[in-house]
Design a protein around this motif. Structure first.
Motif, PDB file in Angstrom:
ATOM      1  N   GLY A  81     -52.717 -73.387   7.855  1.00 57.07           N
ATOM      2  CA  GLY A  81     -51.913 -74.383   7.152  1.00 57.07           C
ATOM      3  C   GLY A  81     -52.223 -75.790   7.620  1.00 57.07           C
ATOM      4  O   GLY A  81     -52.279 -76.739   6.829  1.00 57.07           O
ATOM      5  N   LEU A  82     -52.446 -75.923   8.942  1.00 56.22           N
ATOM      6  CA  LEU A  82     -52.770 -77.233   9.495  1.00 56.22           C
ATOM      7  C   LEU A  82     -54.099 -77.741   8.946  1.00 56.22           C
ATOM      8  O   LEU A  82     -54.239 -78.905   8.588  1.00 56.22           O
ATOM      9  N   LYS A  83     -55.060 -76.827   8.874  1.00 50.67           N
ATOM     10  CA  LYS A  83     -56.376 -77.214   8.347  1.00 50.67           C
ATOM     11  C   LYS A  83     -56.247 -77.661   6.894  1.00 50.67           C
ATOM     12  O   LYS A  83     -56.867 -78.634   6.478  1.00 50.67           O
ATOM     13  N   MET A  84     -55.453 -76.912   6.129  1.00 51.66           N
ATOM     14  CA  MET A  84     -55.287 -77.264   4.717  1.00 51.66           C
ATOM     15  C   MET A  84     -54.707 -78.664   4.594  1.00 51.66           C
ATOM     16  O   MET A  84     -55.116 -79.451   3.760  1.00 51.66           O
ATOM     17  N   LYS A  85     -53.733 -78.982   5.461  1.00 53.65           N
ATOM     18  CA  LYS A  85     -53.140 -80.320   5.434  1.00 53.65           C
ATOM     19  C   LYS A  85     -54.178 -81.371   5.785  1.00 53.65           C
ATOM     20  O   LYS A  85     -54.271 -82.406   5.126  1.00 53.65           O
ATOM     21  N   ALA A  86     -54.968 -81.065   6.817  1.00 51.35           N
ATOM     22  CA  ALA A  86     -55.977 -82.036   7.266  1.00 51.35           C
ATOM     23  C   ALA A  86     -56.998 -82.267   6.161  1.00 51.35           C
ATOM     24  O   ALA A  86     -57.398 -83.406   5.895  1.00 51.35           O
ATOM     25  N   LEU A  87     -57.400 -81.195   5.495  1.00 50.17           N
ATOM     26  CA  LEU A  87     -58.392 -81.313   4.430  1.00 50.17           C
ATOM     27  C   LEU A  87     -57.842 -82.132   3.275  1.00 50.17           C
ATOM     28  O   LEU A  87     -58.527 -82.955   2.684  1.00 50.17           O
ATOM     29  N   GLU A  88     -56.556 -81.903   2.982  1.00 48.10           N
ATOM     30  CA  GLU A  88     -55.924 -82.611   1.877  1.00 48.10           C
ATOM     31  C   GLU A  88     -55.957 -84.120   2.139  1.00 48.10           C
ATOM     32  O   GLU A  88     -56.285 -84.900   1.265  1.00 48.10           O
ATOM     33  N   SER A  89     -55.620 -84.500   3.387  1.00 54.03           N
ATOM     34  CA  SER A  89     -55.490 -85.928   3.675  1.00 54.03           C
ATOM     35  C   SER A  89     -56.850 -86.597   3.823  1.00 54.03           C
ATOM     36  O   SER A  89     -57.051 -87.714   3.396  1.00 54.03           O
ATOM     37  N   SER A  90     -57.815 -85.874   4.416  1.00 52.08           N
ATOM     38  CA  SER A  90     -59.094 -86.531   4.660  1.00 52.08           C
ATOM     39  C   SER A  90     -60.066 -86.305   3.504  1.00 52.08           C
ATOM     40  O   SER A  90     -61.108 -86.919   3.443  1.00 52.08           O
ATOM     41  N   SER A  91     -59.678 -85.424   2.589  1.00 51.73           N
ATOM     42  CA  SER A  91     -60.516 -85.050   1.444  1.00 51.73           C
ATOM     43  C   SER A  91     -61.940 -84.697   1.863  1.00 51.73           C
ATOM     44  O   SER A  91     -62.904 -84.971   1.170  1.00 51.73           O
ATOM     45  N   LEU A  92     -62.073 -84.111   3.043  1.00 49.01           N
ATOM     46  CA  LEU A  92     -63.377 -83.601   3.466  1.00 49.01           C
ATOM     47  C   LEU A  92     -63.519 -82.175   2.958  1.00 49.01           C
ATOM     48  O   LEU A  92     -62.534 -81.447   2.853  1.00 49.01           O
ATOM     49  N   LEU A  93     -64.737 -81.794   2.686  1.00 51.13           N
ATOM     50  CA  LEU A  93     -64.929 -80.414   2.229  1.00 51.13           C
ATOM     51  C   LEU A  93     -64.842 -79.471   3.416  1.00 51.13           C
ATOM     52  O   LEU A  93     -64.135 -78.478   3.409  1.00 51.13           O
ATOM     53  N   ALA A 143     -51.560 -73.795  20.187  1.00 48.33           N
ATOM     54  CA  ALA A 143     -51.109 -73.315  21.488  1.00 48.33           C
ATOM     55  C   ALA A 143     -49.588 -73.418  21.598  1.00 48.33           C
ATOM     56  O   ALA A 143     -48.911 -72.499  22.087  1.00 48.33           O
ATOM     57  N   GLU A 144     -49.061 -74.530  21.075  1.00 45.03           N
ATOM     58  CA  GLU A 144     -47.615 -74.752  21.094  1.00 45.03           C
ATOM     59  C   GLU A 144     -46.885 -73.648  20.312  1.00 45.03           C
ATOM     60  O   GLU A 144     -45.882 -73.095  20.757  1.00 45.03           O
ATOM     61  N   MET A 145     -47.446 -73.346  19.138  1.00 52.44           N
ATOM     62  CA  MET A 145     -46.835 -72.314  18.298  1.00 52.44           C
ATOM     63  C   MET A 145     -46.888 -70.951  18.972  1.00 52.44           C
ATOM     64  O   MET A 145     -45.918 -70.193  18.939  1.00 52.44           O
ATOM     65  N   LEU A 146     -48.026 -70.649  19.597  1.00 49.80           N
ATOM     66  CA  LEU A 146     -48.164 -69.352  20.266  1.00 49.80           C
ATOM     67  C   LEU A 146     -47.160 -69.243  21.410  1.00 49.80           C
ATOM     68  O   LEU A 146     -46.608 -68.183  21.676  1.00 49.80           O
ATOM     69  N   GLU A 147     -46.913 -70.372  22.081  1.00 45.95           N
ATOM     70  CA  GLU A 147     -45.944 -70.365  23.175  1.00 45.95           C
ATOM     71  C   GLU A 147     -44.546 -70.129  22.612  1.00 45.95           C
ATOM     72  O   GLU A 147     -43.758 -69.374  23.169  1.00 45.95           O
ATOM     73  N   LEU A 148     -44.292 -70.758  21.470  1.00 49.04           N
ATOM     74  CA  LEU A 148     -42.981 -70.630  20.835  1.00 49.04           C
ATOM     75  C   LEU A 148     -42.666 -69.165  20.514  1.00 49.04           C
ATOM     76  O   LEU A 148     -41.538 -68.722  20.644  1.00 49.04           O
ATOM     77  N   VAL A 149     -43.689 -68.412  20.086  1.00 44.49           N
ATOM     78  CA  VAL A 149     -43.437 -67.012  19.719  1.00 44.49           C
ATOM     79  C   VAL A 149     -43.861 -66.059  20.844  1.00 44.49           C
ATOM     80  O   VAL A 149     -43.989 -64.859  20.634  1.00 44.49           O
ATOM     81  N   ALA A 205     -47.294 -64.227  12.179  1.00 44.89           N
ATOM     82  CA  ALA A 205     -46.959 -64.684  10.827  1.00 44.89           C
ATOM     83  C   ALA A 205     -45.914 -65.790  10.892  1.00 44.89           C
ATOM     84  O   ALA A 205     -45.985 -66.777  10.152  1.00 44.89           O
ATOM     85  N   LEU A 206     -44.957 -65.654  11.796  1.00 47.41           N
ATOM     86  CA  LEU A 206     -43.923 -66.673  11.971  1.00 47.41           C
ATOM     87  C   LEU A 206     -44.548 -67.969  12.478  1.00 47.41           C
ATOM     88  O   LEU A 206     -44.276 -69.055  11.958  1.00 47.41           O
ATOM     89  N   ALA A 207     -45.427 -67.836  13.494  1.00 47.68           N
ATOM     90  CA  ALA A 207     -46.086 -69.024  14.048  1.00 47.68           C
ATOM     91  C   ALA A 207     -46.921 -69.706  12.983  1.00 47.68           C
ATOM     92  O   ALA A 207     -46.961 -70.931  12.896  1.00 47.68           O
ATOM     93  N   ARG A 208     -47.586 -68.900  12.148  1.00 44.92           N
ATOM     94  CA  ARG A 208     -48.430 -69.464  11.105  1.00 44.92           C
ATOM     95  C   ARG A 208     -47.591 -70.273  10.114  1.00 44.92           C
ATOM     96  O   ARG A 208     -47.980 -71.351   9.676  1.00 44.92           O
ATOM     97  N   ALA A 209     -46.418 -69.713   9.755  1.00 48.78           N
ATOM     98  CA  ALA A 209     -45.571 -70.411   8.803  1.00 48.78           C
ATOM     99  C   ALA A 209     -44.985 -71.678   9.414  1.00 48.78           C
ATOM    100  O   ALA A 209     -44.793 -72.681   8.734  1.00 48.78           O
TER     101      ALA A 209
END
Lengths: 567, 354
Positions: free
Chosen positions: B97-109, B125-131, B153-157
């Motif tokens: 999801g993070l990559k998709m956001k980054a791609l959207e903003s930078s419009s890089l392929l 890493a933060e998300m993995l620690e959270l779960v 799946a929770l961390a991914r969301a």
């Protein structure tokens, strides 16, 4: 902030209205089918209808023609029946060997028996020529009957060589699925080994025996390359006769009539095959393997005998081809009778030389370049057409249930018939080099679709949805989810199309122009010419083709999805 | 924040959702409780944009989302069967999801800046620690247990900081002890992140553990919307009472009103019940029979409420107490075992269920 979001919303609206119109399920499906259907209509159904039209032209209905068709048909049946019987003579013990016994080198031996099925006919024909042909390795040792068999027995052996793996696969699978308790209880009820086979095993195996027999028969029935290359001009099956009536003794209406006769028979066989194979697959599988090491002396003798015969029969031709391509085995010019022999790379070197008065306008190795070019085009075409069709078939609606058999129909038409159809529809003089890859694509397309479709269907919709809730646009969903998961299947399908194109013989023989030979065509031309040098070059070319194809088979096997491969 | 207005949807020409309206505010976790096939997953999928309502509106921050495709909604969805990408490792799954956001903003392929890559690493890493899955970055999805997969799946969301989190029966495939453990983790994470959340389940234990507010979905409508304690003390409908495992719901007929109190005739006798809604004489109603806190059987049953007298049909051992089935299908729990066939008296409190 609020304003910005609203603006964003507005542009979304327009874009989405546009997208929504496109995303209407029917519109989308029709879009997917457009290219594959147009392709099949113009390059399969149109030629087919032209053949039909020509065949029922009254000029073809003469007494002489019918006599020819009848005699060709009876020879076709005769050789196919004999080949099938011989295939079973070797295939049944092999099926028992693989399903009931464990022994060292089992998987290797199994792979060895499976290799010929994927090999181009020119390679198999060349292999048998290399071993026992007029210029074969054995001709050096003796000219006795056994080591120098007739061309008819060569044809039969080549058919057995090709199709034994079918019997091993279908009957062997059925054998290993049989519930051992049935045989055990029959035995405990007083049946001896023979009676167990006769009363229990054979009746249970009947559908798979029948299915295997039908499939083997069908392949033998439409055999072309093997008969043309090993039989010379003495034997003609329907398929060979069609070829002769197109190129050698032109009579297109007769050729069309012959191909219709053949088509009717292949259709009957494939319908029967589909019916019987459906009965085979309903049997349940035991949870463990029945195979075990041979214990009694009789079992050991059986395993040893079958092992050795299989190894000899499959390994000798395959190895003799490269050996023969590197062996000098001819009388020096002007020295009749005195046979020179030894190691040589001349045949390979000769491939790069454009000799005056040679069979080509170009160096023979140019054929390899042509083949690679055609194969690349075939890969491109069959993937471009196969992908949309497989996408639509992965989630079938009523439309797909109707179209699915139509897409598979080219499988039932023989390669020579495809070539004939092209010639009738587009004219031989007009035949551009494009028609060869198009014909190859027709042959490869059903396999490509059948490889892609299960892989596509195996991607859970969940994954696409998960990706889209994580912010992936439809294109990104395809790029990040579909494509990586499909890459194995894509590579496998591509390799398959590549292999089909490399080895395709029948259609190419009819369609190719003299200045654009492919490897199989070059081999055929070399083989049809006298002289040790020509024979040697045929061997060298066939070896190259064998190496390329074997490499491709290895790739496909590595990439095969579990449980997706049945004939 | 999220507001659902009068949503309609049918499935195979049968109405599935009939005018659903509710809202979720900042930091609130609501739980949709309903039987399987009640359309609760469909509701979630419509909010996520994966399906379209036939009519009605879905608004977020007062903006209608009808024209917003799922990938532009910025809502996280956690599926029951996880929906993890099998071809990607844990890191790439969570970073998706993070990559998709980054791609959207930078419009890089393809490819991103070093800075972005470092940010991505630390966020994952933060998300993995959270779960509680530190160091799992390089593992394959298929090597994880069900509970671990669900945490990924929770961390991914959670990773792309969605505006809303949705859970579609996320613990349905897990065993009981794991369920409780994960449920507490999810609750803690939701409290910490303050992301509004919709949690869909058919399991009332899950619902009461996680929800700030519980919504009952039945027959395509929301029949109850309230705080967990309110819902528990007063389920208000026979269906809700059964769904909550309250057991003894019986049918009766209104006989006579005395102000707010009604005399209700049932096959177990006539009860005097206080009802909130208006009723008419001879109307059919459902009653909830709650066992008194200290039921005593035999002669002279003590405790508050009405007394009923019934024959024991079956006695089952249930952990520390005995489950006693009485004639007519009533079930009560006792400390001492009665004999089958014995007639016992039990004190019950009777409540009117709308």
């Amino acid at each position: 902030m609020q304003n910005k979001i609203l603006n964003h919303g507005d542009t979304e609206t327009l874009r989405n209205k546009f997208l929504r119109a496109f995303a209407s399920p029917w519109f989308f499906r029709i879009l997917l089918w457009l290219a594959p259907i147009l392709f099949l209509l113009s390059f399969f159904f149109l030629p087919l209808s032209k053949i039909l039209f020509l065949a029922f032209n009254t000029s073809a209905f003469t007494k002489a023609n019918f006599q020819l068709i009848l005699s060709t048909l009876s020879f076709t049946f005769y050789q196919a029946t004999l080949s099938t019987i011989l295939t079973f003579v070797l295939g049944i013990p092999s099926a028992i060997l693989f399903s009931r016994f464990d022994f060292r080198g089992k998987s290797l031996l199994r792979a060895l028996t499976a290799v010929p099925f994927m090999l181009p006919t020119v390679v198999v024909a060349s292999s048998f020529n290399a071993l026992v042909g007029n210029h074969g390795l054995f001709s050096f040792f003796s000219s006795s009957f056994i080591l120098h068999p007739s061309s008819f027995s060569l044809i039969l052996s080549a058919h057995v060589f090709y199709n034994t793996t079918i019997v091993i696969r279908i009957v062997g699978n059925a054998l290993s699925r049989l519930d051992p308790k049935l045989e055990q209880s029959a035995r405990s009820l007083g049946a001896d080994t023979f009676r167990v086979w006769k009363n229990i095993t054979l009746p249970l195996l009947r559908p798979s025996l029948l299915a295997a027999a039908l499939l083997v028969f069908m392949f033998d029935f439409t055999s072309f390359g093997v008969i043309l290359l090993l039989g010379g001009s003495n034997f003609s099956t329907l398929e060979v006769e069609i070829y002769l009536r197109v190129l050698k003794l032109p009579n297109l209406p007769l050729a069309a009539l012959l191909s219709i006769v053949q088509l009717i028979f292949t259709l009957i066989f494939s319908i029967l095959y589909t019916r019987t194979i459906n009965q085979v697959t309903t049997q349940t599988a035991p949870r463990f393997s029945l195979a075990r090491p041979p214990k009694t002396i009789r079992e050991r003798a059986f395993v040893f005998t079958v092992y050795c015969s299989l190894f000899t029969f499959f390994f000798l031709p395959l190895i003799s081809l490269p050996i023969r391509s590197l062996t000098r085995l001819e009388a020096d010019r002007g020295q009749r009778g005195e046979v020179q022999y030894g190691f040589t790379t001349d045949y390979y070197k000769e491939l790069f030389i454009n000799r005056r008065g040679s069979l080509f306008y170009v160096p023979p190795i140019q054929a390899a370049a042509n083949s690679l070019g055609y194969a690349s085009l075939t890969v491109f075409l069959s993937l471009a057409l196969g992908y949309p069709a497989a996408y639509a078939l992965a989630k079938p609606t009523r439309l797909e249930k109707f179209l699915d058999p139509l897409i598979m129909l080219p499988l039932g038409a023989s390669a020579v018939m495809l070539g004939l159809g092209f010639i009738i529809s587009f004219g031989r003089s007009l035949a551009s080099p494009w028609f060869v890859p198009i014909a190859h694509t027709l042959v490869a397309l059903p396999f490509v679709i059948r490889t892609l479709q299960p892989a596509l269907a195996s991607i859970p919709e969940r994954l696409r949805q998960a990706a889209s809730t994580l912010g992936a646009s439809p294109f990104r969903v395809w790029q990040t989810v579909d494509f990586p998961i499909l890459s194995r299947a894509t590579l496998s399908a591509a390799t398959f199309a590549f292999t089909v194109s490399l080895g395709e013989f029948g259609a190419t023989l009819l369609l190719t122009r003299p200045e654009y030979p492919t490897i199989p065509i070059a081999i055929q031309r070399f083989l049809s010419q006298p002289g040790g040098l020509n024979f040697g070059q045929a061997m060298a070319m066939a070896t190259l083709l064998m190496l390329l194809t074997t490499l491709a088979i290895l790739i496909i096997e590595k990439l095969r999805l579990p449980n997706s491969g049945e004939f | 924040m999220l507001e659902i207005r009068d949503l309609f949807k049918s499935y195979e020409n049968k109405p599935l959702l009939r005018g659903i309206s509710f809202s979720v505010s900042q930091g609130e976790t609501i739980c949709l409780l309903g039987a399987s096939g009640s359309g609760k997953s469909t509701l979630l999928r419509m909010i996520a944009g994966l399906e379209f309502p036939e009519s009605g509106q879905i608004l977020f921050n007062k903006i209608d989302l009808a024209q917003t495709p799922p990938h532009a909604r910025d809502f996280g969805l956690v599926f029951q069967d996880y929906g993890l990408f099998p071809h990607l490792n844990i890191f790439d799954n969570i970073a998706f999801g993070l990559k998709m956001k980054a791609l959207e903003s930078s419009s890089l392929l393809l490819g991103m800046s070093r800075q972005q890559a470092v940010g991505l690493q630390s966020r994952v890493a933060e998300m993995l620690e959270l779960v509680n899955l530190q160091g799992f970055e390089k593992r394959k999805v298929t090597d994880l247990s069900g509970g671990e997969q669900q945490r990924v799946a929770l961390a991914r969301a959670l990773a792309p900081s969605p505006r809303l989190l949705m859970f579609d029966e996320p613990l349905g495939a897990l065993d009981k002890s794991l369920k409780e453990d994960l449920l507490n983790q999810i609750r803690a994470i939701l409290h910490k992140t303050k992301i509004p959340a919709i949690y869909v389940t058919h399991d009332q234990d899950e619902a009461f553990t996680i929800a700030d507010r519980i919504l009952f979905l039945h027959d395509g409508e929301i029949i109850r919307d309230g705080m967990p304690d309110e819902v528990w003390t007063n389920p208000k409908s026979a269906w809700a009472a059964r769904m909550l495992g309250m057991g003894n719901v019986i049918e009766g007929r209104m006989q006579k009103a005395e102000g707010r109190r009604w005399k209700v005739k049932t096959s177990f006798g006539v009860f005097n019940v206080k009802c909130e809604h208006k009723h008419s004489v001879d109307e059919k109603v459902s009653l909830l029979l709650k066992q008194s806190p200290s039921p005593v059987f035999g002669r002279g049953a003590r405790g508050e409420g009405d007394e009923i007298k019934l024959k024991v049909e079956d006695v089952l051992f249930k952990q520390d107490q005995l489950q006693v089935k009485l004639r007519g299908g009533l079930v009560i729990h006792l400390k001492e075992a009665p004999k089958v066939g014995q007639i016992i008296r039990v004190k019950v409190q009777v409540e009117c269920l709308a």
